[in-house]
Write an enzyme that holds these catalytic residues in place. Structure first.
Site, PDB file in Angstrom:
ATOM      1  N   HIS A  29       0.784  -1.280  -0.258  1.00 17.33           N
ATOM      2  CA  HIS A  29       0.091   0.396   0.221  1.00 17.33           C
ATOM      3  C   HIS A  29       0.864   1.355  -0.148  1.00 17.33           C
ATOM      4  O   HIS A  29       0.695   2.149  -0.987  1.00 17.33           O
ATOM      5  CB  HIS A  29      -0.544  -0.235   1.342  1.00 17.33           C
ATOM      6  CG  HIS A  29      -1.392  -1.132   1.701  1.00 17.33           C
ATOM      7  ND1 HIS A  29      -3.617  -1.168   0.990  1.00 17.33           N
ATOM      8  CD2 HIS A  29      -1.573  -3.148   1.335  1.00 17.33           C
ATOM      9  CE1 HIS A  29      -3.873  -2.745   1.026  1.00 17.33           C
ATOM     10  NE2 HIS A  29      -2.899  -3.253   0.945  1.00 17.33           N
ATOM     11  N   ASP A 119      -6.941   5.108   2.281  1.00 21.92           N
ATOM     12  CA  ASP A 119      -6.986   2.857   2.131  1.00 21.92           C
ATOM     13  C   ASP A 119      -7.880   2.658   2.540  1.00 21.92           C
ATOM     14  O   ASP A 119      -8.637   3.841   3.793  1.00 21.92           O
ATOM     15  CB  ASP A 119      -5.568   2.754   2.759  1.00 21.92           C
ATOM     16  CG  ASP A 119      -5.779   1.218   2.049  1.00 21.92           C
ATOM     17  OD1 ASP A 119      -6.285   0.786   3.217  1.00 21.92           O
ATOM     18  OD2 ASP A 119      -5.157   1.258   1.844  1.00 21.92           O
TER      19      ASP A 119
END
Length: 452
Positions: A29, A119
């Site tokens: 990520h 996220d």
């Protein structure tokens, strides 16, 4: 996606809009969010990348395919952890709400608009947005649209047509731990404050599944942008040419090398390593094998486990194979003309990089979104072969199986046909990021929206 500042860079309104990037504190990520940050920054926007100090440092140290000069434009804001030691992965997902809120409040007091891009698994931590009149948030999805749709389909009743479609998927039982599943579900109530969603994929790859995803309740009435691939697609300018992998590739024939890497969350047992080594040796195909253990907490502290190969392996394969134990420049390796295949766990980072560079995949999923990504690659896009069916994920993959898949991908008519499809798709995806292409238009639309 090529970094490009034309048209919007001189818009005076942009200087009044600040983008705050909030990644999940995990390598797959961190990487995508840093690529996204550089892409957004190229439009002249001020971009802040927010995370714990060691993860911010990790993102910079492991940055692939990005120019140092572009990374230098990003403002890295180190959050206090609230205690002396660095939290674990799950701790980092839950302990950052207050310091993030404090930072966003401060930035909002100095800007016309604050745009928080986060996220999905950091949704709880950005709730301050709802209390600020000049702030808005957007979710950045680090997984494929197909994977998102598939996993939602496990919990949400969809139409008969969609249920029939999902029946073709292998069972996704066991893709995550109970802790991970519970944490993911706990984020859903906090997602409603967002104004829209950004996807690191292209309509060229997943147009159908982006459309299906837009019909799901949690995505309805939210703006959607498919702006991927966000990684640079032209890598000639990258100053990585003295890397051992690239130097070795320069000496090999076109499409002759299999690249092997299983990301940052996979650890193989000694027995699995032995079978993989035997399979590669028996295949007699050229390879680069990035052999590293999974990340565990702070990568800058402590000794990582050194994965041991069978005795004499490296000596026996020195003419055909290269074993690398440090961080490797994966996008550059995949973009190299000598690379003809990728043996991968099918994390979305690896998939989107391989698809973009036109490299076929030998899919060996390990957990989370990887089984659905491998289905997308092998059954839908038809640009890869499966190494191990997900239903057999607890079984040992034998050397003979690995040898057969590697030989088929690298040295057969079937493999050549798969490679041709991969190359054609890669070319279409790269075109989509150029001016007038689908992904470039989506990105321009997102920038226009947040600077309105």
């Amino acid at each position: 996606m090529e970094i490009n500042s034309e048209n919007l860079a001189n818009n005076e309104l942009i200087s009044e809009v600040v983008v705050v990037i909030v990644p999940l504190q995990a390598q797959g990520h961190l990487n995508q969010f840093l690529q996204f940050a550089c892409l957004i920054s190229s439009y002249g926007l001020s971009v802040y990348y927010v995370g714990l100090a060691n993860y911010n440092h990790q993102a910079k140290v492991r940055a692939n395919a990005l120019k140092p000069s572009d990374i230098a434009k990003i403002h890295f804001h180190d959050l206090p952890s609230g205690r002396g030691e660095i939290p674990t992965f799950w701790d980092a997902c839950t302990l950052l709400r207050d310091p993030i809120a404090s930072f966003v409040r401060d930035i909002s007091s100095k800007s016309r608009r604050v745009v928080v891009v986060h996220d999905p698994l950091m949704s709880y931590n950005v709730q301050v947005v709802s209390s600020l009149p000049n702030a808005e948030s957007y979710m950045f999805n680090c997984v494929s649209a197909f994977s998102s749709y598939s996993m939602i389909g496990l919990f949400v009743r969809l139409s008969v047509q969609h249920e029939e479609f999902l029946k073709k998927l292998p069972s996704l039982e066991g893709i995550m731990t109970d802790e991970a599943r519970n944490f993911s579900v706990s984020q859903i109530p906090h997602m409603n404050i967002r104004s829209g969603d950004i996807h690191n994929t292209s309509k060229v790859i997943e147009g159908k599944y982006l459309d299906l995803l837009a019909e799901v309740e949690i995505y309805q009435n939210k703006k959607q942008w498919a702006i991927g691939p966000i990684l640079p697609t032209k890598l000639d300018h990258i100053s990585n040419r003295n890397n051992i992998c690239l130097e070795w590739l320069n000496k090999q024939p076109r499409n002759s090398v299999l690249y092997i890497s299983f990301g940052t969350t996979t650890s193989f047992s000694d027995r699995e390593i032995k079978e993989l080594a035997r399979g590669l040796e028996q295949s007699k195909q050229k390879f680069i094998w990035v052999l590293r253990d999974a990340d565990r907490g702070d990568i800058f502290t402590g000794e990582a486990r050194r994965v041991e190969l069978p005795e004499g392996f490296e000596e026996r394969v020195k003419e055909v194979g290269l074993v690398v134990r440090e961080w490797a420049p994966q996008p550059e390796i995949l973009a190299h003309s000598s690379t003809g295949g990728f043996l991968s766990h099918c994390g979305w980072n690896s998939c989107i990089e391989s698809i973009t560079m036109g490299v076929p995949i030998a899919a060996w999923p390990m957990d989370s979104d990887q089984p659905s990504n491998s289905f997308l690659v092998t059954e839908i896009l038809k640009i890869g072969l499966i190494v191990r069916e997900w239903e057999k994920h607890e079984e040992l993959v034998r050397a003979s199986t690995i040898e057969n898949v590697v030989r088929t991908l690298m040295r057969s008519k079937e493999g050549d046909a798969i490679r041709q499809r991969a190359e054609e798709l890669g070319e279409a995806v790269r075109r989509s990021t150029e001016k007038g292409g689908a992904s470039r238009m989506e990105l321009d639309s997102f920038i226009a929206h947040i600077t309105r």
